[in-house]
Design a protein around this motif. Structure first.
Motif, PDB file in Angstrom:
ATOM      1  N   ASN A 256      15.774  -6.001 -47.310  1.00 44.97           N
ATOM      2  CA  ASN A 256      15.004  -4.903 -47.901  1.00 44.97           C
ATOM      3  C   ASN A 256      13.880  -5.392 -48.809  1.00 44.97           C
ATOM      4  OD1 ASN A 256      16.449  -2.618 -46.783  1.00 44.97           O
ATOM      5  ND2 ASN A 256      18.164  -3.223 -48.089  1.00 44.97           N
ATOM      6  N   SER A 257      13.491  -6.644 -48.629  1.00 41.31           N
ATOM      7  CA  SER A 257      12.401  -7.235 -49.392  1.00 41.31           C
ATOM      8  C   SER A 257      11.284  -7.646 -48.444  1.00 41.31           C
ATOM      9  CB  SER A 257      12.897  -8.467 -50.164  1.00 41.31           C
ATOM     10  OG  SER A 257      11.834  -9.313 -50.524  1.00 41.31           O
ATOM     11  N   THR A 258      10.072  -7.178 -48.722  1.00 43.52           N
ATOM     12  CA  THR A 258       8.930  -7.530 -47.881  1.00 43.52           C
ATOM     13  C   THR A 258       8.720  -9.041 -47.854  1.00 43.52           C
ATOM     14  OG1 THR A 258       7.844  -5.423 -48.374  1.00 43.52           O
ATOM     15  CG2 THR A 258       6.454  -7.194 -47.537  1.00 43.52           C
ATOM     16  N   GLU A 259       8.847  -9.676 -49.010  1.00 53.68           N
ATOM     17  CA  GLU A 259       8.646 -11.124 -49.096  1.00 53.68           C
ATOM     18  C   GLU A 259       9.671 -11.861 -48.238  1.00 53.68           C
ATOM     19  OE1 GLU A 259       8.566 -14.694 -52.469  1.00 53.68           O
ATOM     20  OE2 GLU A 259       8.563 -12.585 -53.067  1.00 53.68           O
ATOM     21  N   GLU A 260      10.943 -11.450 -48.320  1.00 60.42           N
ATOM     22  CA  GLU A 260      11.975 -12.095 -47.518  1.00 60.42           C
ATOM     23  C   GLU A 260      11.750 -11.834 -46.030  1.00 60.42           C
ATOM     24  OE1 GLU A 260      15.848 -10.986 -48.822  1.00 60.42           O
ATOM     25  OE2 GLU A 260      15.647 -11.925 -50.781  1.00 60.42           O
ATOM     26  N   ALA A 261      11.356 -10.620 -45.698  1.00 61.01           N
ATOM     27  CA  ALA A 261      11.094 -10.303 -44.297  1.00 61.01           C
ATOM     28  C   ALA A 261      10.001 -11.204 -43.736  1.00 61.01           C
ATOM     29  CB  ALA A 261      10.696  -8.827 -44.159  1.00 61.01           C
ATOM     30  N   GLU A 262       8.959 -11.456 -44.530  1.00 61.30           N
ATOM     31  CA  GLU A 262       7.883 -12.350 -44.094  1.00 61.30           C
ATOM     32  C   GLU A 262       8.394 -13.777 -43.901  1.00 61.30           C
ATOM     33  OE1 GLU A 262       4.942 -11.853 -47.084  1.00 61.30           O
ATOM     34  OE2 GLU A 262       4.145  -9.981 -46.240  1.00 61.30           O
ATOM     35  N   GLU A 263       9.296 -14.199 -44.781  1.00 61.96           N
ATOM     36  CA  GLU A 263       9.861 -15.544 -44.656  1.00 61.96           C
ATOM     37  C   GLU A 263      10.684 -15.675 -43.379  1.00 61.96           C
ATOM     38  OE1 GLU A 263      12.054 -16.360 -48.174  1.00 61.96           O
ATOM     39  OE2 GLU A 263      10.284 -16.455 -49.470  1.00 61.96           O
ATOM     40  N   TYR A 264      11.509 -14.665 -43.090  1.00 59.64           N
ATOM     41  CA  TYR A 264      12.326 -14.707 -41.871  1.00 59.64           C
ATOM     42  C   TYR A 264      11.449 -14.638 -40.620  1.00 59.64           C
ATOM     43  CZ  TYR A 264      16.453 -14.133 -44.822  1.00 59.64           C
ATOM     44  OH  TYR A 264      17.437 -14.313 -45.765  1.00 59.64           O
ATOM     45  N   ALA A 265      10.393 -13.847 -40.697  1.00 60.78           N
ATOM     46  CA  ALA A 265       9.457 -13.800 -39.570  1.00 60.78           C
ATOM     47  C   ALA A 265       8.824 -15.170 -39.367  1.00 60.78           C
ATOM     48  CB  ALA A 265       8.388 -12.734 -39.818  1.00 60.78           C
ATOM     49  N   GLY A 266       8.485 -15.827 -40.486  1.00 68.11           N
ATOM     50  CA  GLY A 266       7.909 -17.161 -40.399  1.00 68.11           C
ATOM     51  C   GLY A 266       8.868 -18.181 -39.806  1.00 68.11           C
ATOM     52  N   MET A 267      10.164 -17.950 -39.992  1.00 69.22           N
ATOM     53  CA  MET A 267      11.171 -18.837 -39.413  1.00 69.22           C
ATOM     54  C   MET A 267      11.348 -18.601 -37.913  1.00 69.22           C
ATOM     55  SD  MET A 267      13.997 -18.513 -42.468  1.00 69.22           S
ATOM     56  CE  MET A 267      15.298 -19.384 -41.599  1.00 69.22           C
ATOM     57  N   GLY A 268      10.841 -17.445 -37.439  1.00 68.04           N
ATOM     58  CA  GLY A 268      10.927 -17.149 -36.013  1.00 68.04           C
ATOM     59  C   GLY A 268      11.879 -16.031 -35.642  1.00 68.04           C
ATOM     60  N   ALA A 269      12.309 -15.219 -36.622  1.00 68.82           N
ATOM     61  CA  ALA A 269      13.234 -14.122 -36.336  1.00 68.82           C
ATOM     62  C   ALA A 269      12.657 -13.158 -35.313  1.00 68.82           C
ATOM     63  CB  ALA A 269      13.580 -13.369 -37.615  1.00 68.82           C
ATOM     64  N   GLU A 270      13.491 -12.727 -34.376  1.00 72.57           N
ATOM     65  CA  GLU A 270      13.061 -11.751 -33.368  1.00 72.57           C
ATOM     66  C   GLU A 270      13.087 -10.331 -33.930  1.00 72.57           C
ATOM     67  OE1 GLU A 270      12.008 -12.414 -30.318  1.00 72.57           O
ATOM     68  OE2 GLU A 270      12.303 -14.570 -30.496  1.00 72.57           O
ATOM     69  N   GLY A 271      14.016 -10.082 -34.834  1.00 73.57           N
ATOM     70  CA  GLY A 271      14.140  -8.740 -35.397  1.00 73.57           C
ATOM     71  C   GLY A 271      14.778  -8.780 -36.767  1.00 73.57           C
ATOM     72  N   ILE A 272      14.540  -7.737 -37.553  1.00 74.39           N
ATOM     73  CA  ILE A 272      15.086  -7.632 -38.902  1.00 74.39           C
ATOM     74  C   ILE A 272      15.629  -6.226 -39.098  1.00 74.39           C
ATOM     75  CG2 ILE A 272      14.512  -7.605 -41.359  1.00 74.39           C
ATOM     76  CD1 ILE A 272      12.465  -9.794 -40.791  1.00 74.39           C
ATOM     77  N   MET A 273      16.906  -6.138 -39.496  1.00 71.57           N
ATOM     78  CA  MET A 273      17.498  -4.844 -39.817  1.00 71.57           C
ATOM     79  C   MET A 273      17.237  -4.531 -41.279  1.00 71.57           C
ATOM     80  SD  MET A 273      21.175  -4.899 -37.869  1.00 71.57           S
ATOM     81  CE  MET A 273      21.386  -5.786 -36.330  1.00 71.57           C
ATOM     82  N   THR A 274      16.825  -3.308 -41.535  1.00 74.71           N
ATOM     83  CA  THR A 274      16.475  -2.916 -42.897  1.00 74.71           C
ATOM     84  C   THR A 274      16.909  -1.493 -43.187  1.00 74.71           C
ATOM     85  OG1 THR A 274      14.630  -2.735 -44.468  1.00 74.71           O
ATOM     86  CG2 THR A 274      14.150  -2.168 -42.176  1.00 74.71           C
ATOM     87  N   ASP A 275      17.181  -1.240 -44.450  1.00 73.02           N
ATOM     88  CA  ASP A 275      17.484   0.127 -44.898  1.00 73.02           C
ATOM     89  C   ASP A 275      16.220   0.852 -45.336  1.00 73.02           C
ATOM     90  OD1 ASP A 275      20.446  -0.091 -44.812  1.00 73.02           O
ATOM     91  OD2 ASP A 275      20.141  -1.542 -46.424  1.00 73.02           O
ATOM     92  N   PHE A 276      15.326   0.125 -46.037  1.00 75.37           N
ATOM     93  CA  PHE A 276      14.261   0.803 -46.753  1.00 75.37           C
ATOM     94  C   PHE A 276      12.840   0.318 -46.439  1.00 75.37           C
ATOM     95  CE2 PHE A 276      18.045   0.892 -49.632  1.00 75.37           C
ATOM     96  CZ  PHE A 276      18.361   2.226 -49.418  1.00 75.37           C
ATOM     97  N   LEU A 277      12.690  -0.802 -45.742  1.00 74.78           N
ATOM     98  CA  LEU A 277      11.352  -1.233 -45.381  1.00 74.78           C
ATOM     99  C   LEU A 277      10.823  -0.369 -44.243  1.00 74.78           C
ATOM    100  CD1 LEU A 277      11.678  -5.145 -45.447  1.00 74.78           C
ATOM    101  CD2 LEU A 277      10.851  -3.620 -47.251  1.00 74.78           C
ATOM    102  N   GLY A 278       9.514  -0.348 -44.081  1.00 78.20           N
ATOM    103  CA  GLY A 278       8.909   0.415 -42.994  1.00 78.20           C
ATOM    104  C   GLY A 278       9.040  -0.296 -41.661  1.00 78.20           C
ATOM    105  N   PRO A 279       8.654   0.350 -40.596  1.00 78.79           N
ATOM    106  CA  PRO A 279       8.782  -0.245 -39.253  1.00 78.79           C
ATOM    107  C   PRO A 279       7.777  -1.347 -38.970  1.00 78.79           C
ATOM    108  CG  PRO A 279       7.700   1.888 -39.108  1.00 78.79           C
ATOM    109  CD  PRO A 279       8.122   1.727 -40.535  1.00 78.79           C
ATOM    110  N   ASP A 280       6.711  -1.451 -39.765  1.00 77.47           N
ATOM    111  CA  ASP A 280       5.688  -2.470 -39.534  1.00 77.47           C
ATOM    112  C   ASP A 280       5.940  -3.668 -40.436  1.00 77.47           C
ATOM    113  OD1 ASP A 280       4.354  -0.801 -37.699  1.00 77.47           O
ATOM    114  OD2 ASP A 280       3.395   0.258 -39.367  1.00 77.47           O
ATOM    115  N   LEU A 281       6.866  -4.513 -40.029  1.00 78.05           N
ATOM    116  CA  LEU A 281       7.228  -5.672 -40.839  1.00 78.05           C
ATOM    117  C   LEU A 281       6.156  -6.740 -40.731  1.00 78.05           C
ATOM    118  CD1 LEU A 281      11.027  -5.897 -39.975  1.00 78.05           C
ATOM    119  CD2 LEU A 281       9.982  -4.947 -42.015  1.00 78.05           C
TER     120      LEU A 281
END
Length: 344
Positions: free
Chosen positions: A319-344
């Motif tokens: 649920n953190s934009t900064e963490e989501a960006e880090e996981y995307a940078g690691m190569g994550a295919e998808g991220i489950m979230t409660d409160f972030l928007g759909p445009d990660l």
């Protein structure tokens, strides 16, 4: 008079001689200073103008005060050993700018059908509708059995989810009638599997990850028999958009005996086997292409093993934009979230 004049002339001559000597010494000292400067600065305009004279240049240790901190060179930094550290093009990073791996688009997944008003784990059709309206097309839900054998979209039977239920029912497995009688967090509609599938039938661009939360074979068979039967009663095409989480080999075998789902995702949270070699062997041996990992299950050895074998990974719950960006940078295919928007 003559003797005095002669004496005066001798005195004047001596004075002139001393002045000349001092001027010569001053010029030589100045030349030595220039020579030392030239030795330190080096070749100017490409011409060697440094006289052959020994000049002691102080070392770094002598120049820096005691206990002065000298940062270690980063392996990503260049230039200190003569390598070109100038970014290509007109863009240059500032000295303090952090460099992150290049990110890529990831699938945003509404965890537990999506959070609402600061509440997570709603698993409510109200949250699903709101998440869809916000732009989500991929969802995850928890499924547990009511006392009369129906699948409820609910994480657990803790009373915190339906605080208005009577005290005698608190923390107990509810019947479907009891479950439907009290709103989630006193605000949102309690939801059964058929409600979720009906929503998906009306919205054919949706997909759903199923967390059925059980390793026990009898319960696995009961749950997936109901999932397949309910989907087929509505639209058999729904089965192509359901993605069960697989926890171990026995569970996979039980699920496959009911229906061979086109998509499945490995989820080791019930077994805690995160040894990279075991994870990769299990996935490759069973044709599983993706794994979902809790944020505290992520490790570089595991991620590298997955990537080296062409396997994808999903992260939950972020649920953190900064963490989501880090996981995307690691190569994550998808991220489950409660409160972030759909445009990660």
């Amino acid at each position: 008079m003559h003797n005095r004049a002669a004496k005066w002339r001798r005195t004047a001559s001596a004075a002139l001689l001393l002045a000349s000597l001092f001027a010569s010494l001053s010029t030589e000292a100045e030349n030595h200073s220039v020579t030392a400067a030239a030795q330190v600065v080096g070749d100017v305009n490409g011409l060697d103008n440094t006289p052959s004279i020994d000049v002691k240049v102080p070392s770094d240790e002598e120049l820096l005060p005691e206990n002065h901190f000298v940062p270690a060179a980063s392996p990503d930094m260049k230039g200190m050993d003569g390598l070109d550290d100038t970014p290509s093009g007109d863009e240059k990073a500032s000295d303090n700018e952090e460099v992150h791996p290049e990110s890529h688009p990831v699938k945003a997944i509404a965890h537990a059908l999506g959070g609402m008003d600061g509440y997570d784990y709603t698993n409510s059709i109200d949250a699903m509708a709101a998440s869809y309206e916000a732009g989500f097309r991929m969802f995850e839900t928890d499924l547990i059995l009511t006392s009369d054998g129906r699948l409820a979209a609910r994480h657990d039977w803790g009373a915190y989810l339906q605080p208005s239920e009577p005290e005698e029912l608190a923390d107990c497995q509810l019947s479907s009638e009891e479950f439907l009688s009290y709103k989630i967090y006193d605000q949102y509609r309690p939801t059964l599997l058929e409600d979720v599938l009906e929503f998906m039938e009306k919205h054919p661009d949706t997909e759903l990850i199923l967390d059925t939360k059980s390793l026990e074979e009898e319960e696995v068979l009961q749950k997936f028999s109901q999932i397949v039967r309910t989907a087929e009663e509505k639209d058999s095409g729904l089965l192509d958009r359901l993605i069960p989480e697989i926890y171990d080999q026995e569970m996979l075998d039980a699920v496959e005996s009911i229906h061979s789902f086109d998509k499945k995702i490995y989820s080791p949270y019930l077994t805690d086997d995160l040894e990279p070699e075991h994870v990769v062997d299990f996935m490759l041996g069973n044709g599983l292409t993706d794994i979902d990992l809790q944020t505290d299950e992520v490790s570089w050895p595991l991620i590298e093993s997955l990537k080296d074998n062409g396997l994808g990974f999903y992260i939950y719950t972020c649920n953190s934009t900064e963490e989501a960006e880090e996981y995307a940078g690691m190569g994550a295919e998808g991220i489950m979230t409660d409160f972030l928007g759909p445009d990660l």
